[in-house]
Structures are given as C-alpha cells and as structure tokens.
Design a protein around this motif. Structure first.
Motif, PDB file in Angstrom:
ATOM      1  N   MET A  42      24.677  43.540  46.257  1.00 25.09           N
ATOM      2  CA  MET A  42      24.271  42.167  46.298  1.00 25.09           C
ATOM      3  C   MET A  42      25.507  41.288  46.142  1.00 25.09           C
ATOM      4  SD  MET A  42      21.662  39.931  43.927  1.00 25.09           S
ATOM      5  CE  MET A  42      20.721  41.276  43.418  1.00 25.09           C
ATOM      6  N   GLN A  43      25.547  40.218  46.917  1.00 29.32           N
ATOM      7  CA  GLN A  43      26.683  39.315  46.839  1.00 29.32           C
ATOM      8  C   GLN A  43      26.554  38.406  45.626  1.00 29.32           C
ATOM      9  OE1 GLN A  43      26.652  37.220  50.535  1.00 29.32           O
ATOM     10  NE2 GLN A  43      28.172  38.587  51.418  1.00 29.32           N
ATOM     11  N   SER A  44      27.686  38.204  45.008  1.00 29.91           N
ATOM     12  CA  SER A  44      27.685  37.269  43.892  1.00 29.91           C
ATOM     13  C   SER A  44      27.961  35.871  44.432  1.00 29.91           C
ATOM     14  CB  SER A  44      28.750  37.659  42.861  1.00 29.91           C
ATOM     15  OG  SER A  44      30.022  37.591  43.458  1.00 29.91           O
ATOM     16  N   LYS A  45      27.402  34.890  43.776  1.00 32.28           N
ATOM     17  CA  LYS A  45      27.592  33.522  44.229  1.00 32.28           C
ATOM     18  C   LYS A  45      28.977  33.050  43.832  1.00 32.28           C
ATOM     19  CE  LYS A  45      22.928  31.919  44.454  1.00 32.28           C
ATOM     20  NZ  LYS A  45      22.075  30.762  44.281  1.00 32.28           N
ATOM     21  N   GLN A  46      29.611  32.366  44.767  1.00 31.11           N
ATOM     22  CA  GLN A  46      30.922  31.829  44.488  1.00 31.11           C
ATOM     23  C   GLN A  46      30.778  30.437  43.887  1.00 31.11           C
ATOM     24  OE1 GLN A  46      32.800  31.883  48.297  1.00 31.11           O
ATOM     25  NE2 GLN A  46      33.716  33.886  47.934  1.00 31.11           N
ATOM     26  N   THR A  47      31.669  30.161  42.983  1.00 27.33           N
ATOM     27  CA  THR A  47      31.651  28.829  42.407  1.00 27.33           C
ATOM     28  C   THR A  47      32.333  27.859  43.369  1.00 27.33           C
ATOM     29  OG1 THR A  47      33.744  29.129  41.276  1.00 27.33           O
ATOM     30  CG2 THR A  47      31.743  29.773  40.074  1.00 27.33           C
ATOM     31  N   LEU A  48      32.166  26.588  43.115  1.00 25.48           N
ATOM     32  CA  LEU A  48      32.748  25.561  43.961  1.00 25.48           C
ATOM     33  C   LEU A  48      34.269  25.643  43.934  1.00 25.48           C
ATOM     34  CD1 LEU A  48      32.331  23.128  45.793  1.00 25.48           C
ATOM     35  CD2 LEU A  48      32.312  21.696  43.752  1.00 25.48           C
ATOM     36  N   SER A  49      34.831  25.934  42.789  1.00 26.45           N
ATOM     37  CA  SER A  49      36.302  26.021  42.701  1.00 26.45           C
ATOM     38  C   SER A  49      36.827  27.210  43.498  1.00 26.45           C
ATOM     39  CB  SER A  49      36.755  26.094  41.243  1.00 26.45           C
ATOM     40  OG  SER A  49      36.239  27.256  40.621  1.00 26.45           O
ATOM     41  N   GLN A  50      36.074  28.307  43.543  1.00 27.93           N
ATOM     42  CA  GLN A  50      36.491  29.455  44.344  1.00 27.93           C
ATOM     43  C   GLN A  50      36.413  29.136  45.833  1.00 27.93           C
ATOM     44  OE1 GLN A  50      33.718  32.327  42.851  1.00 27.93           O
ATOM     45  NE2 GLN A  50      35.211  33.249  41.439  1.00 27.93           N
ATOM     46  N   LYS A  51      35.375  28.408  46.241  1.00 28.90           N
ATOM     47  CA  LYS A  51      35.251  28.017  47.641  1.00 28.90           C
ATOM     48  C   LYS A  51      36.366  27.059  48.037  1.00 28.90           C
ATOM     49  CE  LYS A  51      30.269  28.616  48.046  1.00 28.90           C
ATOM     50  NZ  LYS A  51      28.979  27.968  48.330  1.00 28.90           N
ATOM     51  N   LEU A  52      36.686  26.130  47.162  1.00 31.25           N
ATOM     52  CA  LEU A  52      37.780  25.201  47.440  1.00 31.25           C
ATOM     53  C   LEU A  52      39.117  25.926  47.511  1.00 31.25           C
ATOM     54  CD1 LEU A  52      36.801  22.087  45.294  1.00 31.25           C
ATOM     55  CD2 LEU A  52      36.779  22.304  47.781  1.00 31.25           C
TER      56      LEU A  52
END
Length: 116
Positions: free
Chosen positions: A1-11
C-alpha cells in the motif's frame, strides 16, 4: 500500500524536478534543431523580403541588425545544448526565444514600403 506524501515532500519533489539538469540526448538535439531552424527561417524570410522588395531600402538597418540578433540567439541555443541548465530556466529561455521570433515575424509583415 502506498503511503501518503505530505505537502512538504511533494513540494520537495517538484523542486527537484524543476531544478533537474539531466536531459535525454534526443531532447537536447530536437530542441536545438527546432529552435535553430525557427530562428534561421525568420531571419531568412526577412532577408528574402528585403532582396525581393526593393521598396524596403529605408529599413536596411533593421535587416542588418537581424544578423547579430540571429547570431546571439544561436549562441544562446548552443549554450542550452551544452550547458547544464535547470529545467525551469531552460523552458523559460525556449519560450522567450519562440516569442521573440513571433514578434520579429509580425514586425516583418507589419512594415510598409518606404514612402507609402
């Protein structure tokens, strides 16, 4: 299962992609050939218009300045090919070169014959 990325990780990923300097060779060659051809065709059309239409002699300064303009664009395009430039900067420079060629083409078709 994929873990959700935080906004800072996406940025952080977006920043890394925007500042990437590695490009496939085919992309470098394609963009260099396309931009060089586009610049050369626009300046070639200017000189063709100048030689075919004798009534444009009063604009010869513009036509003579098109040569250094073309040379400077080709130097920038060569630097884009050989230099390691971030993706976002490379895209911006390509857009600026494309817009300048459009502007120059519109200028060519907008001039009137001398004395008209």
């Amino acid at each position: 299962m994929q873990s959700k990325q935080t906004l800072s990780q996406k940025l952080l990923q977006l920043k890394q992609r925007a500042l990437a300097t590695e490009y496939p060779q085919w992309r470098k060659v394609t963009s260099t050939v396309f931009l060089s051809l586009a610049c050369s065709v626009v300046v070639g059309a200017a000189w063709y218009l100048y030689f075919v239409t004798g009534a444009l002699a009063c604009y010869k300064g513009f036509f003579y300045l098109s040569i250094p303009w073309l040379v400077s664009e080709l130097i920038v395009i060569a630097y884009l090919f050989y230099g390691s430039i971030p993706k976002v900067v490379r895209g911006s420079i390509e857009i600026i070169i494309g817009c300048s060629n459009i502007w120059f083409g519109l200028f060519l078709f907008g001039i009137n014959a001398c004395g008209a």
